[in-house]
Design an enzyme around this catalytic site. Structure first.
Site, PDB file in Angstrom:
ATOM      1  N   ARG A  75     -11.443   0.037  13.962  1.00 30.85           N
ATOM      2  CA  ARG A  75     -11.230   0.872  12.792  1.00 30.85           C
ATOM      3  C   ARG A  75     -11.980   0.229  11.637  1.00 30.85           C
ATOM      4  O   ARG A  75     -12.745   0.854  10.939  1.00 30.85           O
ATOM      5  CB  ARG A  75      -9.707   0.883  12.538  1.00 30.85           C
ATOM      6  CG  ARG A  75      -9.193   1.929  11.652  1.00 30.85           C
ATOM      7  CD  ARG A  75      -7.680   1.882  11.588  1.00 30.85           C
ATOM      8  NE  ARG A  75      -7.160   0.659  11.006  1.00 30.85           N
ATOM      9  CZ  ARG A  75      -5.924   0.500  10.552  1.00 30.85           C
ATOM     10  NH1 ARG A  75      -5.064   1.489  10.644  1.00 30.85           N
ATOM     11  NH2 ARG A  75      -5.518  -0.636  10.024  1.00 30.85           N
TER      12      ARG A  75
ATOM     13  N   MET B   9      11.450  24.352   2.965  1.00 31.02           N
ATOM     14  CA  MET B   9      10.824  23.558   1.901  1.00 31.02           C
ATOM     15  C   MET B   9      11.871  22.831   1.053  1.00 31.02           C
ATOM     16  O   MET B   9      11.718  21.654   0.740  1.00 31.02           O
ATOM     17  CB  MET B   9       9.973  24.465   1.007  1.00 31.02           C
ATOM     18  CG  MET B   9       9.161  23.692  -0.023  1.00 31.02           C
ATOM     19  SD  MET B   9       8.256  24.769  -1.136  1.00 31.02           S
ATOM     20  CE  MET B   9       7.044  25.503  -0.050  1.00 31.02           C
TER      21      MET B   9
ATOM     22  N   LYS C  75       0.845  -1.204   0.000  1.00 29.51           N
ATOM     23  CA  LYS C  75       0.000   0.000   0.000  1.00 29.51           C
ATOM     24  C   LYS C  75       0.882   1.256   0.000  1.00 29.51           C
ATOM     25  O   LYS C  75       2.082   1.179   0.284  1.00 29.51           O
ATOM     26  CB  LYS C  75      -0.916  -0.018   1.223  1.00 29.51           C
ATOM     27  CG  LYS C  75      -0.174  -0.020   2.557  1.00 29.51           C
ATOM     28  CD  LYS C  75      -1.102  -0.376   3.715  1.00 29.51           C
ATOM     29  CE  LYS C  75      -0.329  -0.377   5.026  1.00 29.51           C
ATOM     30  NZ  LYS C  75      -1.119  -0.931   6.135  1.00 29.51           N
TER      31      LYS C  75
ATOM     32  N   TYR D 234      14.434  30.285   8.767  1.00 31.30           N
ATOM     33  CA  TYR D 234      13.186  31.004   9.037  1.00 31.30           C
ATOM     34  C   TYR D 234      12.918  31.165  10.531  1.00 31.30           C
ATOM     35  O   TYR D 234      13.119  30.237  11.324  1.00 31.30           O
ATOM     36  CB  TYR D 234      12.001  30.242   8.441  1.00 31.30           C
ATOM     37  CG  TYR D 234      11.933  30.344   6.938  1.00 31.30           C
ATOM     38  CD1 TYR D 234      11.692  31.559   6.304  1.00 31.30           C
ATOM     39  CD2 TYR D 234      12.115  29.209   6.161  1.00 31.30           C
ATOM     40  CE1 TYR D 234      11.634  31.640   4.923  1.00 31.30           C
ATOM     41  CE2 TYR D 234      12.048  29.283   4.776  1.00 31.30           C
ATOM     42  CZ  TYR D 234      11.811  30.505   4.167  1.00 31.30           C
ATOM     43  OH  TYR D 234      11.758  30.579   2.803  1.00 31.30           O
TER      44      TYR D 234
HETATM   45  C1  LIG Z   1      -0.379  -1.879   6.836  1.00 29.00           C
HETATM   46  C2  LIG Z   1      -0.968  -3.181   7.239  1.00 29.00           C
HETATM   47  C3  LIG Z   1      -0.153  -4.318   7.381  1.00 29.00           C
HETATM   48  C4  LIG Z   1       1.355  -4.269   7.301  1.00 29.00           C
HETATM   49  O1  LIG Z   1       1.852  -3.741   8.511  1.00 29.00           O
HETATM   50  P1  LIG Z   1       3.423  -3.546   8.792  1.00 29.00           P
HETATM   51  O2  LIG Z   1       3.464  -3.142  10.207  1.00 29.00           O
HETATM   52  O3  LIG Z   1       3.856  -2.475   7.849  1.00 29.00           O
HETATM   53  O4  LIG Z   1       4.093  -4.832   8.515  1.00 29.00           O
HETATM   54  C5  LIG Z   1      -0.765  -5.532   7.632  1.00 29.00           C
HETATM   55  N1  LIG Z   1      -2.131  -5.607   7.780  1.00 29.00           N
HETATM   56  C6  LIG Z   1      -2.928  -4.521   7.684  1.00 29.00           C
HETATM   57  C7  LIG Z   1      -4.385  -4.668   7.876  1.00 29.00           C
HETATM   58  C8  LIG Z   1      -2.375  -3.273   7.427  1.00 29.00           C
HETATM   59  O5  LIG Z   1      -3.172  -2.187   7.355  1.00 29.00           O
END
Ligand SMILES: *Cc1c(COP(=O)(O)O)cnc(C)c1O
Length: 378
Positions: free
Chosen positions: A147, A319, A53, A266
């Site tokens: 969630r 930036m 992802k 800044y």
């Molecule tokens: C992101 C995610 C993972 C992977 O988690 P890591 O800690 O990056 O290994 C696995 N399962 C779900 C549901 C996730 O959202």
């Protein structure tokens, strides 16, 4: 031509052939593959998938997936349908799960790209079933995250409704698997076992990267690492068991010495207690270095390696630029045109994160698109 070149320009630039580059992210695909194989070994008899992802945690979906496919990975996880479509384009034959589940109206797109939603409610099961042909899907149970996922007390109803579809995976997700001794892990595993009992012959999956290292070894049939594949430490209580994948280097654009009392950057949040040799490098928050790594008086901040010597950030991260205190760095490394390391073997993702007041996952996923990317070890 009679012009005397500065010494730095005559030195071979091993980092880059393009003199216009001021920041380079190098992604080591052989380290990535090694990390996947290591996780696959730890999985024992279970399958090792990969979570890709967020553009493979910021490192680039397509090159990362190609390397993982070559290493033997056949199951991928993404967050949403758009990511799933991109993943499908790279891996026509892989199994691809979508964590979002079934977003209203998105069934057609899921089906068209042969993506499997992780269904997270009874309503989602019903909607998915209504697309006909007993479609395949994962069933996601909530064991404490609050969630996503079907609550455990609805497991019986879920099993009943799931007869209208073809469940191919039951899954849940840990709240704090990076804390080995957290009792919540045990409670989540027990809750998941309850739900899973209603799906007797269906493969199960619970472990993210850190989950794989829990003493309970909750690997079930399929593990789902993300972070550890990309070089993040899944065991913050111990030494990092995986290889470094991401290296970020930036180029020194400007050098100067400032007098005691002179401020940097800044809002003048930092000023020099003594005469200080400083270097300005060509990456900033637009490249993904958090403003949280800013150095003001009395606060520790980001660091870069200059000729192997740690050099703290000075003042606010801007930036496009960061200013470093290079007073202690070797003279030949602290020069206009030279390269400094912000992330790599010497400064791991966790360290960069803690110096910026964030987590390693955010460091990786924020890595910007402005600097050049190099993929090595493919
Ligand atoms: C992101 C995610 C993972 C992977 O988690 P890591 O800690 O990056 O290994 C696995 N399962 C779900 C549901 C996730 O959202």
């Amino acid at each position: 031509m009679g012009i005397i070149e500065p010494a730095t320009r005559l030195r071979p630039q091993t980092e880059t052939s393009d003199p216009a580059e001021t920041g380079v992210l190098t992604v080591d695909l052989s380290a990535l593959s090694d990390n996947w194989r290591m996780m696959a070994r730890l999985a024992g008899g279970a399958e090792c998938g990969a979570v890709v992802k967020a553009d493979a945690y910021g490192l680039g979906l397509a090159p990362v997936m190609r390397a993982l496919l070559a290493a033997g990975c056949r199951t991928f996880f993404v967050a949403n349908v758009v990511e799933g479509e991109a993943a499908r384009a790279v891996a026509p034959d892989a199994t691809i799960y979508v964590f979002d589940g079934l977003v209203p109206g998105a069934a057609r797109r899921l089906i068209a790209a042969d993506l499997l939603p992780a269904l997270g409610s009874l309503v989602e099961i019903e909607e998915w079933a209504s697309t006909g042909r007993k479609p395949k899907a994962a069933i996601h149970f909530d064991t404490g995250m609050n969630r996503f996922g079907i609550p455990i007390h609805e497991a019986a109803q879920a099993a009943e409704r799931a007869r209208q579809i073809t469940p191919v995976l039951v899954m849940s997700h840990f709240v704090s698997s990076q804390m080995r001794d957290e009792t919540r892990n045990e409670r989540q595993i027990e809750a998941f076992l309850d739900a899973r009992a209603r799906f007797a012959d269906i493969p199960a999956s619970m472990s993210n990267s850190s989950g794989v290292f829990l003493p309970q070894r909750p690997h079930f049939d399929l593990i789902r690492p993300g972070y550890a594949l990309y070089g993040g430490n899944p065991t913050p209580y111990a030494e990092c068991p995986v290889r470094t994948v991401a290296r970020l280097k930036a180029r020194i654009l400007s050098m100067r010495e400032i007098e005691p009392g002179a401020c940097v950057g800044y809002d003048a949040v930092w000023s020099a207690p003594k005469r200080t040799r400083i270097a300005t490098i060509g990456v900033g928050y637009a490249d993904g270095v958090p403003v949280g790594a800013t150095a003001c008086v009395g606060k520790s901040a980001g660091e870069a390696l200059v000729g192997g010597v740690r050099c703290p950030f000075l003042g606010r991260v801007s930036m496009d630029y960061i200013v470093l205190d290079v007073s202690d760095a070797p003279r030949e490394a602290a020069q206009r045109g030279e390269w400094v390391e912000l992330l790599g073997e010497g400064i791991c993702v966790e360290e960069a994160a803690s110096r910026a007041g964030t987590i390693g996952y955010e460091i990786l996923t924020r890595l910007g698109a402005r600097f050049s990317r190099r993929y090595v070890g493919a």
